[in-house]
Design an enzyme around this catalytic site. Structure first.
Site, PDB file in Angstrom:
ATOM      1  N   ALA A   1       7.095  -4.840   5.288  1.00 49.50           N
ATOM      2  CA  ALA A   1       6.792  -5.242   6.663  1.00 49.50           C
ATOM      3  C   ALA A   1       5.527  -6.081   6.685  1.00 49.50           C
ATOM      4  O   ALA A   1       4.638  -5.905   5.850  1.00 49.50           O
ATOM      5  CB  ALA A   1       6.601  -4.029   7.563  1.00 49.50           C
ATOM      6  N   GLU A   2       5.476  -6.974   7.625  1.00 48.38           N
ATOM      7  CA  GLU A   2       4.204  -7.572   8.016  1.00 48.38           C
ATOM      8  C   GLU A   2       3.539  -6.553   8.928  1.00 48.38           C
ATOM      9  O   GLU A   2       4.140  -6.109   9.908  1.00 48.38           O
ATOM     10  CB  GLU A   2       4.431  -8.893   8.751  1.00 48.38           C
ATOM     11  CG  GLU A   2       5.072  -9.972   7.904  1.00 48.38           C
ATOM     12  CD  GLU A   2       4.104 -10.572   6.892  1.00 48.38           C
ATOM     13  OE1 GLU A   2       2.882 -10.362   7.046  1.00 48.38           O
ATOM     14  OE2 GLU A   2       4.557 -11.248   5.953  1.00 48.38           O
TER      15      GLU A   2
ATOM     16  N   ARG B   1     -10.502  -6.965  19.818  1.00 47.89           N
ATOM     17  CA  ARG B   1      -9.167  -7.521  19.590  1.00 47.89           C
ATOM     18  C   ARG B   1      -8.400  -7.590  20.907  1.00 47.89           C
ATOM     19  O   ARG B   1      -8.535  -6.713  21.769  1.00 47.89           O
ATOM     20  CB  ARG B   1      -8.434  -6.616  18.604  1.00 47.89           C
ATOM     21  CG  ARG B   1      -6.954  -6.873  18.476  1.00 47.89           C
ATOM     22  CD  ARG B   1      -6.259  -5.730  17.754  1.00 47.89           C
ATOM     23  NE  ARG B   1      -6.603  -5.683  16.347  1.00 47.89           N
ATOM     24  CZ  ARG B   1      -6.419  -4.606  15.579  1.00 47.89           C
ATOM     25  NH1 ARG B   1      -5.946  -3.487  16.102  1.00 47.89           N
ATOM     26  NH2 ARG B   1      -6.742  -4.633  14.303  1.00 47.89           N
TER      27      ARG B   1
ATOM     28  N   ASP C   1      10.261  -6.694  -3.633  1.00 47.06           N
ATOM     29  CA  ASP C   1       9.062  -7.141  -2.930  1.00 47.06           C
ATOM     30  C   ASP C   1       8.949  -8.651  -3.042  1.00 47.06           C
ATOM     31  O   ASP C   1       9.161  -9.225  -4.106  1.00 47.06           O
ATOM     32  CB  ASP C   1       7.808  -6.481  -3.522  1.00 47.06           C
ATOM     33  CG  ASP C   1       6.622  -6.531  -2.569  1.00 47.06           C
ATOM     34  OD1 ASP C   1       6.159  -7.646  -2.258  1.00 47.06           O
ATOM     35  OD2 ASP C   1       6.160  -5.459  -2.136  1.00 47.06           O
TER      36      ASP C   1
ATOM     37  N   PHE D   1       0.808  -1.220   0.000  1.00 53.29           N
ATOM     38  CA  PHE D   1       0.000   0.000   0.000  1.00 53.29           C
ATOM     39  C   PHE D   1       0.844   1.274   0.000  1.00 53.29           C
ATOM     40  O   PHE D   1       0.854   2.031  -0.976  1.00 53.29           O
ATOM     41  CB  PHE D   1      -0.945  -0.038   1.201  1.00 53.29           C
ATOM     42  CG  PHE D   1      -1.626   1.247   1.542  1.00 53.29           C
ATOM     43  CD1 PHE D   1      -2.203   2.034   0.546  1.00 53.29           C
ATOM     44  CD2 PHE D   1      -1.704   1.688   2.858  1.00 53.29           C
ATOM     45  CE1 PHE D   1      -2.845   3.229   0.859  1.00 53.29           C
ATOM     46  CE2 PHE D   1      -2.339   2.872   3.179  1.00 53.29           C
ATOM     47  CZ  PHE D   1      -2.908   3.649   2.179  1.00 53.29           C
ATOM     48  N   ILE D   2       1.570   1.532   1.065  1.00 53.25           N
ATOM     49  CA  ILE D   2       2.297   2.806   1.158  1.00 53.25           C
ATOM     50  C   ILE D   2       3.490   2.807   0.206  1.00 53.25           C
ATOM     51  O   ILE D   2       3.791   3.823  -0.431  1.00 53.25           O
ATOM     52  CB  ILE D   2       2.742   3.084   2.607  1.00 53.25           C
ATOM     53  CG1 ILE D   2       1.540   3.050   3.553  1.00 53.25           C
ATOM     54  CG2 ILE D   2       3.431   4.446   2.698  1.00 53.25           C
ATOM     55  CD1 ILE D   2       1.894   3.244   5.022  1.00 53.25           C
TER      56      ILE D   2
ATOM     57  N   GLY E   1      -5.622  -6.897  23.434  1.00 49.49           N
ATOM     58  CA  GLY E   1      -4.676  -5.788  23.577  1.00 49.49           C
ATOM     59  C   GLY E   1      -4.974  -4.593  22.704  1.00 49.49           C
ATOM     60  O   GLY E   1      -4.065  -3.849  22.315  1.00 49.49           O
TER      61      GLY E   1
ATOM     62  N   THR F   1       5.884   3.113  12.672  1.00 52.34           N
ATOM     63  CA  THR F   1       4.471   3.309  12.993  1.00 52.34           C
ATOM     64  C   THR F   1       4.320   3.952  14.367  1.00 52.34           C
ATOM     65  O   THR F   1       5.160   3.757  15.256  1.00 52.34           O
ATOM     66  CB  THR F   1       3.734   1.949  12.992  1.00 52.34           C
ATOM     67  OG1 THR F   1       2.420   2.110  13.527  1.00 52.34           O
ATOM     68  CG2 THR F   1       4.465   0.917  13.852  1.00 52.34           C
ATOM     69  N   ASP F   2       3.222   4.681  14.547  1.00 58.49           N
ATOM     70  CA  ASP F   2       2.943   5.246  15.867  1.00 58.49           C
ATOM     71  C   ASP F   2       2.551   4.177  16.883  1.00 58.49           C
ATOM     72  O   ASP F   2       2.519   4.433  18.088  1.00 58.49           O
ATOM     73  CB  ASP F   2       1.848   6.316  15.783  1.00 58.49           C
ATOM     74  CG  ASP F   2       0.516   5.804  15.255  1.00 58.49           C
ATOM     75  OD1 ASP F   2       0.435   4.628  14.835  1.00 58.49           O
ATOM     76  OD2 ASP F   2      -0.461   6.586  15.259  1.00 58.49           O
ATOM     77  N   GLU F   3       2.286   2.962  16.416  1.00 58.81           N
ATOM     78  CA  GLU F   3       1.884   1.896  17.339  1.00 58.81           C
ATOM     79  C   GLU F   3       3.008   1.483  18.286  1.00 58.81           C
ATOM     80  O   GLU F   3       2.756   0.817  19.290  1.00 58.81           O
ATOM     81  CB  GLU F   3       1.355   0.692  16.573  1.00 58.81           C
ATOM     82  CG  GLU F   3       0.061   0.980  15.824  1.00 58.81           C
ATOM     83  CD  GLU F   3      -0.610  -0.267  15.296  1.00 58.81           C
ATOM     84  OE1 GLU F   3      -0.629  -1.292  16.008  1.00 58.81           O
ATOM     85  OE2 GLU F   3      -1.108  -0.219  14.149  1.00 58.81           O
TER      86      GLU F   3
ATOM     87  N   TYR G   1     -14.887  -3.630  15.987  1.00 54.64           N
ATOM     88  CA  TYR G   1     -14.375  -4.195  17.233  1.00 54.64           C
ATOM     89  C   TYR G   1     -14.954  -3.466  18.455  1.00 54.64           C
ATOM     90  O   TYR G   1     -15.017  -2.228  18.494  1.00 54.64           O
ATOM     91  CB  TYR G   1     -12.858  -4.084  17.293  1.00 54.64           C
ATOM     92  CG  TYR G   1     -12.105  -5.159  16.548  1.00 54.64           C
ATOM     93  CD1 TYR G   1     -12.403  -6.501  16.729  1.00 54.64           C
ATOM     94  CD2 TYR G   1     -11.069  -4.820  15.684  1.00 54.64           C
ATOM     95  CE1 TYR G   1     -11.693  -7.484  16.068  1.00 54.64           C
ATOM     96  CE2 TYR G   1     -10.341  -5.803  15.016  1.00 54.64           C
ATOM     97  CZ  TYR G   1     -10.668  -7.132  15.208  1.00 54.64           C
ATOM     98  OH  TYR G   1      -9.963  -8.103  14.553  1.00 54.64           O
TER      99      TYR G   1
ATOM    100  N   TYR H   1       3.114  -7.261  16.462  1.00 56.21           N
ATOM    101  CA  TYR H   1       3.442  -6.386  15.336  1.00 56.21           C
ATOM    102  C   TYR H   1       4.193  -5.148  15.800  1.00 56.21           C
ATOM    103  O   TYR H   1       5.292  -4.844  15.319  1.00 56.21           O
ATOM    104  CB  TYR H   1       2.177  -5.977  14.587  1.00 56.21           C
ATOM    105  CG  TYR H   1       2.357  -4.734  13.754  1.00 56.21           C
ATOM    106  CD1 TYR H   1       3.266  -4.717  12.694  1.00 56.21           C
ATOM    107  CD2 TYR H   1       1.649  -3.555  14.025  1.00 56.21           C
ATOM    108  CE1 TYR H   1       3.468  -3.573  11.932  1.00 56.21           C
ATOM    109  CE2 TYR H   1       1.843  -2.418  13.270  1.00 56.21           C
ATOM    110  CZ  TYR H   1       2.748  -2.423  12.224  1.00 56.21           C
ATOM    111  OH  TYR H   1       2.950  -1.299  11.481  1.00 56.21           O
TER     112      TYR H   1
ATOM    113  N   LYS I   1       8.200  -3.840  15.192  1.00 51.20           N
ATOM    114  CA  LYS I   1       8.570  -2.558  14.593  1.00 51.20           C
ATOM    115  C   LYS I   1       9.431  -1.730  15.549  1.00 51.20           C
ATOM    116  O   LYS I   1      10.390  -1.074  15.134  1.00 51.20           O
ATOM    117  CB  LYS I   1       7.313  -1.779  14.206  1.00 51.20           C
ATOM    118  CG  LYS I   1       6.526  -2.403  13.067  1.00 51.20           C
ATOM    119  CD  LYS I   1       7.298  -2.406  11.751  1.00 51.20           C
ATOM    120  CE  LYS I   1       7.402  -1.031  11.160  1.00 51.20           C
ATOM    121  NZ  LYS I   1       8.043  -1.045   9.802  1.00 51.20           N
TER     122      LYS I   1
END
Length: 339
Positions: A83-84, A276, A33, A11-12, A278, A125-127, A210, A153, A157
């Site tokens: 990335a996954e 989900r 890829d 995507f990105i 967590g 990622t911000d995650e 969710y 995930y 990261k």
């Protein structure tokens, strides 16, 4: 110059390739890829035959492939998108996330050490920051926020980010990191939140939400993200982290309702499903640093970007119908049930 983009069929990464080739037609783009389930070669159809583009099917974890690519292409910029990235899949099977997201990063960094590079950029990622409470709208993630991951995930990261920073300090690799809020736009894989809701609504299927649907995400149109990455590549300081956020905080439920209204579909299609594990409650990025140092601000209003995104999925049904008719259908049923 030659620009190496990993994960460019995703995507990105694909949106960045389109962005760069339109603005810098004199440059050469090499896309590496593996074409896993989320990588779609058809996405790159419009650029496959262009003289300044080369596609290489390969795994970022394969040292021989990566080193041969560096040896032959001698890239000036390396942008690591591969990335996954799906949280649910990381809960279901963490191993592949650790391999791709951490070990793949190590392989690329080692190649940068051996062959040299003008700039390595890690797309994160911000995650990695965990989440923020819903009742504290005054709090935002900054580059100094401690890492506090919630899923395999985000842990993979965060580990990759720390590895990049260690290579900057230990080996002098000219690297930067960006941590971005949730992206949306064309060519996003149908398992992700916004395209999933658009496609289900188009097919008059139930839209699985969710928990209570009140989780908050900061949304950024993908082209604004690509522009931020270019600014970091050109003028970002080596070793620095830059947060990239849209100042578009929305509750998941409100995004779903916006999609249904735009498609003239009833809210009765919303179905609440078990939350989900967590599940982070709120993400919110403070992009003050990238604005102050590089002059970046998001240009796309959320409502405008959503209109473009919905229209894209309406106009490109062949692209996503081929995807949802395959392996993804089995995974979808396993995660969400028969909805």
């Amino acid at each position: 110059m030659t620009v190496l983009v990993t994960g460019g069929a995703g995507f990105i990464g694909s949106n960045f390739i389109f962005y760069w080739m339109e603005r810098h037609p004199e440059d050469r783009i090499v896309c590496l890829d593996k074409l896993t389930y989320a990588g779609n070669l058809f996405t790159l159809e419009s650029v496959m035959e262009k003289p300044g583009f080369r596609f290489v099917k390969g795994d970022v974890c394969d040292r021989d492939t990566v080193c041969e690519l560096f040896r032959t292409e001698q890239p000036e910029y390396v942008l690591h998108f591969a990335a996954e990235s799906h949280v649910d899949r990381s809960i279901d099977g963490p191993d592949v996330f650790l391999r791709t997201n951490l070990f793949g990063t190590a392989v690329l960094l080692d190649a940068c050490r051996e062959f040299g590079v003008g700039r390595y950029h890690q797309v994160s990622t911000d995650e990695v920051y965990g989440d923020l409470p819903l009742d504290r709208p005054d709090l935002f993630f900054t580059e100094d926020t401690p890492l506090h991951t919630s899923s395999p995930y985000s842990a993979s990261k965060a580990a990759a980010d720390l590895l990049v920073q260690s290579y900057v300090r230990t080996y002098g690799i000219p690297a930067t990191i960006s941590r971005c809020s949730n992206n949306y736009g064309p060519y996003q894989f149908p398992e992700k939140f916004i395209p999933l809701m658009i496609i289900n609504a188009l097919n008059d299927k139930l839209l699985p939400v969710y928990g209570d649907g009140l989780n908050v995400r900061d949304w950024l149109y993908v082209e604004d993200h690509c522009r931020a990455i270019e600014m970091i590549l050109r003028n970002g300081r080596v070793g620095e982290v830059y947060n990239v956020g849209g100042h578009n905080e929305k509750q998941n439920l409100d995004v779903v309702k916006l999609i249904l209204a735009g498609l003239d579909k009833p809210e009765g299609l919303i179905q609440y499903v078990a939350d989900r594990k967590g599940h982070d409650r709120r993400y919110a990025i403070d992009p003050e640093k990238i604005h102050r140092e590089l002059g970046w601000l998001p240009e796309t209003k959320f409502e405008d970007g959503m209109k473009r995104t919905v229209l894209w999925y309406l106009d490109h049904q062949g692209w996503w119908r081929d995807i949802v008719s395959g392996e993804y259908k089995e995974y979808y049923a396993r995660v969400y049930g028969e909805v």
